[in-house]
Write a protein that holds these residues in place. Structure first.
Motif, PDB file in Angstrom:
ATOM      1  N   MET A 164      53.200  79.699  32.092  1.00 42.34           N
ATOM      2  CA  MET A 164      52.260  80.638  32.712  1.00 42.34           C
ATOM      3  C   MET A 164      50.850  80.051  32.681  1.00 42.34           C
ATOM      4  SD  MET A 164      54.240  83.035  33.708  1.00 42.34           S
ATOM      5  CE  MET A 164      53.054  84.237  34.233  1.00 42.34           C
ATOM      6  N   LYS A 165      50.506  79.426  31.573  1.00 42.97           N
ATOM      7  CA  LYS A 165      49.179  78.807  31.457  1.00 42.97           C
ATOM      8  C   LYS A 165      49.010  77.703  32.493  1.00 42.97           C
ATOM      9  CE  LYS A 165      46.087  76.238  28.494  1.00 42.97           C
ATOM     10  NZ  LYS A 165      45.864  75.530  27.272  1.00 42.97           N
ATOM     11  N   MET A 166      50.037  76.895  32.668  1.00 40.29           N
ATOM     12  CA  MET A 166      49.965  75.794  33.614  1.00 40.29           C
ATOM     13  C   MET A 166      49.756  76.311  35.046  1.00 40.29           C
ATOM     14  SD  MET A 166      52.783  72.852  34.462  1.00 40.29           S
ATOM     15  CE  MET A 166      53.917  73.957  35.277  1.00 40.29           C
ATOM     16  N   HIS A 167      50.490  77.335  35.436  1.00 37.62           N
ATOM     17  CA  HIS A 167      50.425  77.829  36.810  1.00 37.62           C
ATOM     18  C   HIS A 167      49.208  78.702  37.079  1.00 37.62           C
ATOM     19  CE1 HIS A 167      54.127  76.077  38.088  1.00 37.62           C
ATOM     20  NE2 HIS A 167      54.813  76.673  37.133  1.00 37.62           N
ATOM     21  N   CYS A 168      48.789  79.478  36.094  1.00 37.94           N
ATOM     22  CA  CYS A 168      47.664  80.401  36.304  1.00 37.94           C
ATOM     23  C   CYS A 168      46.330  79.787  35.895  1.00 37.94           C
ATOM     24  CB  CYS A 168      47.895  81.704  35.551  1.00 37.94           C
ATOM     25  SG  CYS A 168      49.348  82.606  36.141  1.00 37.94           S
ATOM     26  N   GLY A 169      46.380  78.797  35.014  1.00 35.82           N
ATOM     27  CA  GLY A 169      45.159  78.117  34.621  1.00 35.82           C
ATOM     28  C   GLY A 169      44.400  78.764  33.474  1.00 35.82           C
ATOM     29  N   TYR A 170      44.991  79.778  32.856  1.00 40.73           N
ATOM     30  CA  TYR A 170      44.328  80.469  31.749  1.00 40.73           C
ATOM     31  C   TYR A 170      45.242  80.515  30.536  1.00 40.73           C
ATOM     32  CZ  TYR A 170      41.047  82.145  35.260  1.00 40.73           C
ATOM     33  OH  TYR A 170      40.104  82.216  36.249  1.00 40.73           O
ATOM     34  N   SER A 171      44.666  80.230  29.379  1.00 44.85           N
ATOM     35  CA  SER A 171      45.419  80.372  28.137  1.00 44.85           C
ATOM     36  C   SER A 171      45.406  81.842  27.729  1.00 44.85           C
ATOM     37  CB  SER A 171      44.795  79.523  27.033  1.00 44.85           C
ATOM     38  OG  SER A 171      43.541  80.068  26.653  1.00 44.85           O
ATOM     39  N   GLU A 172      46.249  82.170  26.796  1.00 43.07           N
ATOM     40  CA  GLU A 172      46.296  83.561  26.312  1.00 43.07           C
ATOM     41  C   GLU A 172      44.952  83.967  25.701  1.00 43.07           C
ATOM     42  OE1 GLU A 172      49.080  86.452  23.550  1.00 43.07           O
ATOM     43  OE2 GLU A 172      49.454  84.309  23.579  1.00 43.07           O
ATOM     44  N   ASN A 173      44.316  83.063  24.990  1.00 43.37           N
ATOM     45  CA  ASN A 173      43.008  83.368  24.398  1.00 43.37           C
ATOM     46  C   ASN A 173      41.947  83.641  25.458  1.00 43.37           C
ATOM     47  OD1 ASN A 173      43.879  83.247  21.761  1.00 43.37           O
ATOM     48  ND2 ASN A 173      43.434  81.064  21.561  1.00 43.37           N
ATOM     49  N   GLU A 174      42.007  82.917  26.566  1.00 42.00           N
ATOM     50  CA  GLU A 174      41.053  83.147  27.651  1.00 42.00           C
ATOM     51  C   GLU A 174      41.266  84.511  28.298  1.00 42.00           C
ATOM     52  OE1 GLU A 174      40.050  78.891  29.612  1.00 42.00           O
ATOM     53  OE2 GLU A 174      42.197  79.414  29.564  1.00 42.00           O
ATOM     54  N   LEU A 175      42.502  84.992  28.298  1.00 42.94           N
ATOM     55  CA  LEU A 175      42.810  86.290  28.895  1.00 42.94           C
ATOM     56  C   LEU A 175      42.403  87.464  28.008  1.00 42.94           C
ATOM     57  CD1 LEU A 175      46.408  85.602  30.254  1.00 42.94           C
ATOM     58  CD2 LEU A 175      44.289  85.654  31.555  1.00 42.94           C
ATOM     59  N   LYS A 176      42.353  87.236  26.717  1.00 43.12           N
ATOM     60  CA  LYS A 176      42.161  88.348  25.774  1.00 43.12           C
ATOM     61  C   LYS A 176      40.854  89.110  25.967  1.00 43.12           C
ATOM     62  CE  LYS A 176      45.440  87.130  22.269  1.00 43.12           C
ATOM     63  NZ  LYS A 176      45.728  86.803  20.899  1.00 43.12           N
ATOM     64  N   VAL A 177      39.794  88.429  26.372  1.00 40.80           N
ATOM     65  CA  VAL A 177      38.526  89.124  26.616  1.00 40.80           C
ATOM     66  C   VAL A 177      38.700  90.144  27.747  1.00 40.80           C
ATOM     67  CG1 VAL A 177      36.151  88.836  27.422  1.00 40.80           C
ATOM     68  CG2 VAL A 177      37.117  87.216  25.794  1.00 40.80           C
ATOM     69  N   CYS A 178      39.307  89.704  28.819  1.00 41.84           N
ATOM     70  CA  CYS A 178      39.538  90.584  29.967  1.00 41.84           C
ATOM     71  C   CYS A 178      40.557  91.673  29.615  1.00 41.84           C
ATOM     72  CB  CYS A 178      40.005  89.758  31.159  1.00 41.84           C
ATOM     73  SG  CYS A 178      39.751  90.541  32.754  1.00 41.84           S
ATOM     74  N   VAL A 179      41.557  91.334  28.827  1.00 43.13           N
ATOM     75  CA  VAL A 179      42.567  92.315  28.401  1.00 43.13           C
ATOM     76  C   VAL A 179      41.913  93.447  27.606  1.00 43.13           C
ATOM     77  CG1 VAL A 179      44.556  92.680  26.875  1.00 43.13           C
ATOM     78  CG2 VAL A 179      44.528  90.743  28.443  1.00 43.13           C
ATOM     79  N   ARG A 180      40.994  93.088  26.717  1.00 41.14           N
ATOM     80  CA  ARG A 180      40.290  94.123  25.934  1.00 41.14           C
ATOM     81  C   ARG A 180      39.485  95.047  26.844  1.00 41.14           C
ATOM     82  NH1 ARG A 180      38.336  89.908  22.887  1.00 41.14           N
ATOM     83  NH2 ARG A 180      39.964  89.184  21.528  1.00 41.14           N
TER      84      ARG A 180
END
Length: 140
Positions: free
Chosen positions: A85-101
């Motif tokens: 998922m990181k490879m295809h979307c370009g975002y790591s889980e940590n990068e997503l967490k700010v937006c997820v919050r």
């Protein structure tokens, strides 16, 4: 008026919507339709808050896909995200967490103050695999 002038001058204008990225991520990652419909519903709910405009469309789309995968437990990884998922979307889980919050905070506020009947009803149809009824209590 402005678009007519720009067209006469042969300007090409492209508006990049989070839908374009979500469709791309759906196609590339081969996520199932249930995950896609839930991500689409979450994306539509996010359009209710102007604060999400500060994020790139690709990040918003990756975030709703992450949330949908996590809610549906559709990953070999407990987090709902993996290296593919990181490879295809370009975002790591940590990068997503700010937006997820931010999404989580917004959804709590929205559900307290709004019923979201139109969005939930739309996604309660068979066409969307009744994902609205599955995740939200609705009297419809």
């Amino acid at each position: 008026m402005e678009s007519t002038i720009l067209n006469l001058l042969n300007f090409d204008i492209l508006i990049v919507s989070p839908y374009l990225f979500l469709n791309r991520y759906h196609f590339i990652t081969k996520c199932d339709l249930q995950t896609y419909h839930l991500a689409t519903m979450l994306l539509e709910i996010s359009f209710l808050d102007i604060n999400f405009l500060k994020h790139p469309s690709s990040l918003i789309s990756a975030t709703v896909l992450y949330l949908a995968r996590k809610l549906l437990k559709k990953s070999e990884s407990p987090s709902g995200w993996n290296s593919r998922m990181k490879m295809h979307c370009g975002y790591s889980e940590n990068e997503l967490k700010v937006c997820v919050r931010e999404f989580a905070s917004f959804y709590k506020t929205v559900f307290k103050n709004c019923k979201l009947d139109a969005i939930i009803t739309k996604f309660s149809y068979e066409k969307y695999m009744r994902i609205g009824k599955l995740f939200f209590n609705s009297n419809k």
